[in-house]
Scaffold this active site. Sequence first.
Site, PDB file in Angstrom:
ATOM      1  N   TYR A  11       2.900  -9.096  -6.460  1.00 41.35           N
ATOM      2  CA  TYR A  11       3.237  -8.810  -7.857  1.00 41.35           C
ATOM      3  C   TYR A  11       3.070 -10.039  -8.733  1.00 41.35           C
ATOM      4  O   TYR A  11       3.995 -10.447  -9.444  1.00 41.35           O
ATOM      5  CB  TYR A  11       4.680  -8.285  -7.965  1.00 41.35           C
ATOM      6  CG  TYR A  11       4.974  -7.211  -6.955  1.00 41.35           C
ATOM      7  CD1 TYR A  11       4.349  -5.967  -7.055  1.00 41.35           C
ATOM      8  CD2 TYR A  11       5.841  -7.420  -5.891  1.00 41.35           C
ATOM      9  CE1 TYR A  11       4.573  -4.979  -6.115  1.00 41.35           C
ATOM     10  CE2 TYR A  11       6.071  -6.437  -4.942  1.00 41.35           C
ATOM     11  CZ  TYR A  11       5.435  -5.222  -5.066  1.00 41.35           C
ATOM     12  OH  TYR A  11       5.657  -4.250  -4.135  1.00 41.35           O
ATOM     13  N   TYR A 139      12.316   3.634  -4.919  1.00 40.54           N
ATOM     14  CA  TYR A 139      11.151   2.821  -4.550  1.00 40.54           C
ATOM     15  C   TYR A 139      10.820   3.111  -3.091  1.00 40.54           C
ATOM     16  O   TYR A 139      11.672   2.957  -2.218  1.00 40.54           O
ATOM     17  CB  TYR A 139      11.426   1.319  -4.732  1.00 40.54           C
ATOM     18  CG  TYR A 139      10.261   0.513  -4.223  1.00 40.54           C
ATOM     19  CD1 TYR A 139       9.129   0.350  -5.012  1.00 40.54           C
ATOM     20  CD2 TYR A 139      10.262  -0.017  -2.942  1.00 40.54           C
ATOM     21  CE1 TYR A 139       8.023  -0.335  -4.523  1.00 40.54           C
ATOM     22  CE2 TYR A 139       9.159  -0.704  -2.448  1.00 40.54           C
ATOM     23  CZ  TYR A 139       8.044  -0.854  -3.248  1.00 40.54           C
ATOM     24  OH  TYR A 139       6.951  -1.524  -2.764  1.00 40.54           O
ATOM     25  N   ASP A 240      14.234   7.474   3.822  1.00 39.19           N
ATOM     26  CA  ASP A 240      13.514   6.210   3.912  1.00 39.19           C
ATOM     27  C   ASP A 240      14.539   5.118   4.219  1.00 39.19           C
ATOM     28  O   ASP A 240      15.215   4.619   3.325  1.00 39.19           O
ATOM     29  CB  ASP A 240      12.782   5.956   2.578  1.00 39.19           C
ATOM     30  CG  ASP A 240      12.086   4.617   2.534  1.00 39.19           C
ATOM     31  OD1 ASP A 240      12.309   3.791   3.438  1.00 39.19           O
ATOM     32  OD2 ASP A 240      11.336   4.382   1.572  1.00 39.19           O
ATOM     33  N   LYS A 269      10.586  -2.923   8.134  1.00 39.26           N
ATOM     34  CA  LYS A 269      11.253  -4.197   7.812  1.00 39.26           C
ATOM     35  C   LYS A 269      11.972  -4.826   9.022  1.00 39.26           C
ATOM     36  O   LYS A 269      11.331  -5.441   9.851  1.00 39.26           O
ATOM     37  CB  LYS A 269      12.210  -3.996   6.640  1.00 39.26           C
ATOM     38  CG  LYS A 269      11.473  -3.854   5.302  1.00 39.26           C
ATOM     39  CD  LYS A 269      12.450  -3.968   4.152  1.00 39.26           C
ATOM     40  CE  LYS A 269      11.819  -3.732   2.816  1.00 39.26           C
ATOM     41  NZ  LYS A 269      11.103  -4.880   2.283  1.00 39.26           N
TER      42      LYS A 269
HETATM   43  N1  PMP Z   1      10.557   1.850   1.323  1.00 38.14           N
HETATM   44  C1  PMP Z   1      11.556   1.049   0.950  1.00 38.14           C
HETATM   45  C2  PMP Z   1      12.923   1.617   0.736  1.00 38.14           C
HETATM   46  C3  PMP Z   1      11.322  -0.324   0.760  1.00 38.14           C
HETATM   47  O1  PMP Z   1      12.314  -1.121   0.353  1.00 38.14           O
HETATM   48  C4  PMP Z   1      10.023  -0.833   0.986  1.00 38.14           C
HETATM   49  C5  PMP Z   1       9.687  -2.304   0.804  1.00 38.14           C
HETATM   50  N2  PMP Z   1      10.449  -3.020  -0.064  1.00 38.14           N
HETATM   51  C6  PMP Z   1       9.018   0.052   1.384  1.00 38.14           C
HETATM   52  C7  PMP Z   1       9.314   1.383   1.554  1.00 38.14           C
HETATM   53  C8  PMP Z   1       7.610  -0.428   1.621  1.00 38.14           C
HETATM   54  O2  PMP Z   1       7.531  -1.189   2.766  1.00 38.14           O
HETATM   55  P1  PMP Z   1       6.303  -2.205   2.980  1.00 38.14           P
HETATM   56  O3  PMP Z   1       6.455  -3.282   1.978  1.00 38.14           O
HETATM   57  O4  PMP Z   1       6.487  -2.677   4.405  1.00 38.14           O
HETATM   58  O5  PMP Z   1       5.052  -1.423   2.814  1.00 38.14           O
END
Ligand code: PMP
Length: 421
Positions: A11, A139, A240, A269
């Site tokens: 970003y 997100y 998620d 993560k």
């Molecule tokens: N879902 C959530 C809730 C996240 O916080 C993130 C990353 N911040 C993602 C999906 C995307 O993961 P990545 O950056 O490993 O593609």
Amino acid sequence: MIDHEHIWHPYSAMNSELPVYEVESANGVHITLKDGRELIDGMSSWWCMIHGYNHPKMNAAIEQQLKKMSHVMFGGLTHQPAIELTKQLLEITPAALQKIFYSDSGSVAVEVAMKMAIQYWHAKGQPEKQRFISLRSAYHGDTFAAMSVSDPDTGMHKLFKDAVAQQIFIKQPISRFNEACHKQDIDELEKTLKKHANEAAALILEPIVQGAGGMWFYSADYLKHAKRVCEKYNILLILDEIATGFGRTGKLFACEHADIAPDIMCIGKALTGGYLSLAATLTTNEVSNTIDHGDPGVFMHGPTFMANPLACTAALTSTKLLLASNWKENIKKIESQLKVGLEICNNFETVNEVRVLGAIGVVEMKQPVDMKSITEAFVNAGVWVRPFGKLVYLMPTFIVSQEELNKLITAVVNTLKQHIK
Ligand code: PMP
């Protein structure tokens, strides 16, 4: 110079004025810069490095696996790291989730989850169920399907609003964590899911914590209602857990706060303890059997680095380390220290609100912070804290000591006091 001239950072603009610090090494909770300065990490490298850097057990396990094979394709082949990791994940995730698809990043795990939901309804003879219901301020990642279920206006994907699939958005729940679900949140869920039952494949939620969309902690009771309403209107529930999984909110997975299981769950993560990129999409026998019996009879996804053996080894080792640790108590301690320490920020005129849940401490400002001056101030204070927008937050590693966390909290408090008038 090479970095400034040629390398994009997340970003960011190529001609950015913002500083980028070169890291020489990292150990435990410390990041050592090329110029010798040592910073206490308050971000866990975007929420994944839960056991700290350069962990001897993690290193040893990965080195051992490296000598056997770093990678092998997963089409037609399998290996112990994937098998052992799967056994472990089946033990700790909701019992209803029995099938696992490995991929390389959180965003891809979300893409996979969305494809599963679409293929499920296709196989069920309802191919018109292709849309997704999501929350405002959600997100879910940076790839196109994941962007489509992230907040189209307030999120970072505003620019792509017309290029992504148009999904259905529900108001962000007003019911806070530890509150019962407000009637207006329940009504909103009911109304939207009922209206779109014929075209919606799934409702997708970040359970309990809306992360990168605003660090908002909402009611576990809301999740219960979401599950109930999904069942009522025949809509799958995707959770998620990419940011919330592996203890961050005080439970191993945030859905445990509500005692519910989704139809599909994404993890990533902290799955590998932050060592390597790996994510997974888990689902039920019902979803996978239905996909198997539909047309074309296979699930249509298969990344090159699927179930990479090094990443699976890191994930297995990290998960075992977590389970063998006093993670629940550690996180409770971190939570109370964050609550007590950050509380004072509520008195600052520039601060909107302080929120703490598990090992997440958030100071929401009234205005977006000035990234250049605030980052420099943090580095000068000997900590690594990277705010975004109005949010200054701490997500420390789980091994952070009381003293180190105190240093992080003090740096946040003093920086906000001094640098933002
Ligand atoms: N879902 C959530 C809730 C996240 O916080 C993130 C990353 N911040 C993602 C999906 C995307 O993961 P990545 O950056 O490993 O593609």
